[in-house]
Enzyme design. Structure first.
Site, PDB file in Angstrom:
ATOM      1  CG  HIS A 149     148.712  49.664 114.820  1.00 55.89           C
ATOM      2  ND1 HIS A 149     148.766  50.620 113.827  1.00 55.89           N
ATOM      3  CD2 HIS A 149     150.006  49.463 115.216  1.00 55.89           C
ATOM      4  CE1 HIS A 149     150.022  50.984 113.631  1.00 55.89           C
ATOM      5  NE2 HIS A 149     150.796  50.302 114.471  1.00 55.89           N
ATOM      6  CG  ASP A 226     145.792  44.635 111.841  1.00 49.93           C
ATOM      7  OD1 ASP A 226     146.682  43.981 111.279  1.00 49.93           O
ATOM      8  OD2 ASP A 226     146.006  45.708 112.452  1.00 49.93           O
ATOM      9  CD  GLN A 229     152.329  42.824 116.178  1.00 48.21           C
ATOM     10  OE1 GLN A 229     153.128  41.954 116.515  1.00 48.21           O
ATOM     11  NE2 GLN A 229     152.724  44.031 115.831  1.00 48.21           N
ATOM     12  CE  LYS A 252     154.030  45.093 112.494  1.00 50.74           C
ATOM     13  NZ  LYS A 252     154.965  45.893 113.281  1.00 50.74           N
ATOM     14  CB  CYS A 392     150.862  52.842 116.417  1.00 49.15           C
ATOM     15  SG  CYS A 392     152.251  53.679 115.645  1.00 49.15           S
TER      16      CYS A 392
END
Length: 434
Positions: A149, A226, A229, A252, A392
């Site tokens: 991202h 990261d 997700q 999220k 993104c």
């Protein structure tokens, strides 16, 4: 738990955790909406998830009954707010199995969390007394991947521009997997930090991390994942993943916007210089100089997102009551169903893994030569909400030779009927543009 309905033809397992999807959906008021005269079909949870009543009620109650600033007052409301805020920190720490609650830093999102680490490197590089692990200059390297991202690309680009370090990256295979074939040459003694996405927001790929982690430890670099997700969709144990930093975001994972998390090893956070200066992050202040508080306060300057943190704590409670393993398995079944269903649409090309192994419930695709914006508009007219654009993640679009993609993404409240609605909608798109 009540079992969910398993699509015909899919494997049947009796020993996996399950829950009643209809009961879960009843917790989300927005799912009762209609859009353009159709029942809402929301397939954009990788962008932002919806919020259950259990979270909305806590957010409203905090503002209505406990609103005050934290760590500043001895009055009743201030004490209640502080206890709720720090209680949320403890919930997050337990949710990701952090060894210490003080290793959880509240940020406004994953982007800010990554930037805190990047700017800590930048600030440390200007100080001769800084911890050597955070000093960066010409000859040093930062390693990311081609599937990141933008929030895990741009901060490192800027850091390298400021310090003279070099940015390098793992490429992506034609199948949408991380290409680790050059691992030994890419991660070397020159590497200071490797920052990688755990689950791609555009390809759905869940990256295997063990080989990379082993190599990072061999060369003495730092490692950031990261997990924006992945934390919402599967169990996360920061100890088991052996990372130095983990970032994720609240909106999220059934929480509100404006709240995210930076987890870092305690001794690393203690070695990092602050990024933002102001109230609450100080130890002492004189007109000549200041000294700084221990983490996590050192990285939470000013009034923090108090109510948002409390609501994120409620979201963690909600997800925990369902069970992260059950959510993970639900989405695994959905993904298998969706991959098979989308394969029946003529002219549809899936980007990323086409098997439900090492991937999550995020599927990006192209429908012939039809522009994704046109796909999205026709689907929206049918009540089906997907995301279109570069997500993104422009380097991924460039890698696969397309300007944009259409993306459908699932969560704990998604049903196979909604995937059927997507497939039927795509057939309508083909009819409009054929």
């Amino acid at each position: 738990m009540t079992s969910i309905a398993i699509p015909a033809g899919m494997p049947q397992y009796d020993d996996v955790p399950r829950y009643d999807v209809a009961k879960v959906r009843a917790d989300f008021p927005i799912l009762d909406r209609e859009v353009n005269g159709h029942r809402l079909v929301y397939l954009d949870s990788a962008n932002t998830s919806h919020k259950p009543r259990q979270v909305l009620d806590v957010l409203g109650e905090h503002y209505a009954m406990h609103n005050a600033n934290v760590s500043r007052s001895v009055h009743t409301l201030g004490t209640e707010a502080t206890e709720a805020y720090e209680g949320a920190r403890a919930k997050i720490a337990a949710f990701i199995n952090a060894p210490s609650v003080d290793e959880v830093v509240f940020t406004k999102n994953s982007t800010e969390a990554i930037n805190i680490v990047a700017y800590a490197f930048s600030n440390a590089s200007l100080r001769p007394d800084a911890d050597e692990r955070f000093r960066l200059g010409p000859g040093d390297e930062v390693v990311i991947s081609e599937m990141e991202h933008h929030s895990n690309i741009v901060p490192w680009q800027l850091l390298c521009e400021r310090t003279g370090a070099t940015l390098r990256w793992f490429p992506v295979t034609d199948q949408g997997r991380l290409d680790e074939s050059g691992l030994q040459d890419l991660v070397t003694e020159r590497t200071k930090i490797v920052s990688l996405v755990h689950m791609s927001n555009i390809l759905g790929t869940v990256n295997a991390t063990s080989r990379i982690t082993e190599r990072v430890r061999e060369v003495g670099a730092l490692l950031l994942f990261d997990c924006s997700q992945s934390v919402p969709h599967m169990p996360m144990d920061v100890v088991d993943y052996d990372a130095d930093f983990v970032v994720f975001t609240g909106h999220k994972m059934c929480g509100p916007t404006g709240i995210g998390v930076l987890w870092g090893r305690g001794e690393l956070l203690a070695a990092m210089p602050p990024v933002l200066g102001g109230g609450s992050m100080i130890e002492t202040v004189t007109m000549a100089r200041s000294t700084f508080a221990a983490p996590p306060a050192r990285f939470e300057a000013g009034t923090p997102p108090i109510a948002e943190a409390v609501a994120l704590g409620a979201a963690v409670d909600y997800l925990g009551s369902i069970g992260m393993q059950a959510i993970q398995w639900h989405e695994k079944e959905l993904t298998a169903y969706a991959l098979d269903a989308l394969a029946t649409v003529p002219g549809l090309r899936i980007f990323g893994p086409t098997v439900p192994v090492g991937r999550g419930g995020t599927i990006s695709f192209a429908l012939g030569d039809i522009h994704p914006h046109d796909v999205g508009q026709v689907l929206d007219s049918l009540g089906v909400q997907v995301r279109v654009g570069h997500h993104c993640a422009k380097p991924v679009c460039t890698r696969f030779g397309v300007p944009a993609m259409t993306r459908a993404s699932f969560y704990l409240y998604t049903t196979t009927a909604e995937i059927d609605a997507l497939v039927a909608g795509l057939e309508q798109v083909r009819k409009v543009f054929e």
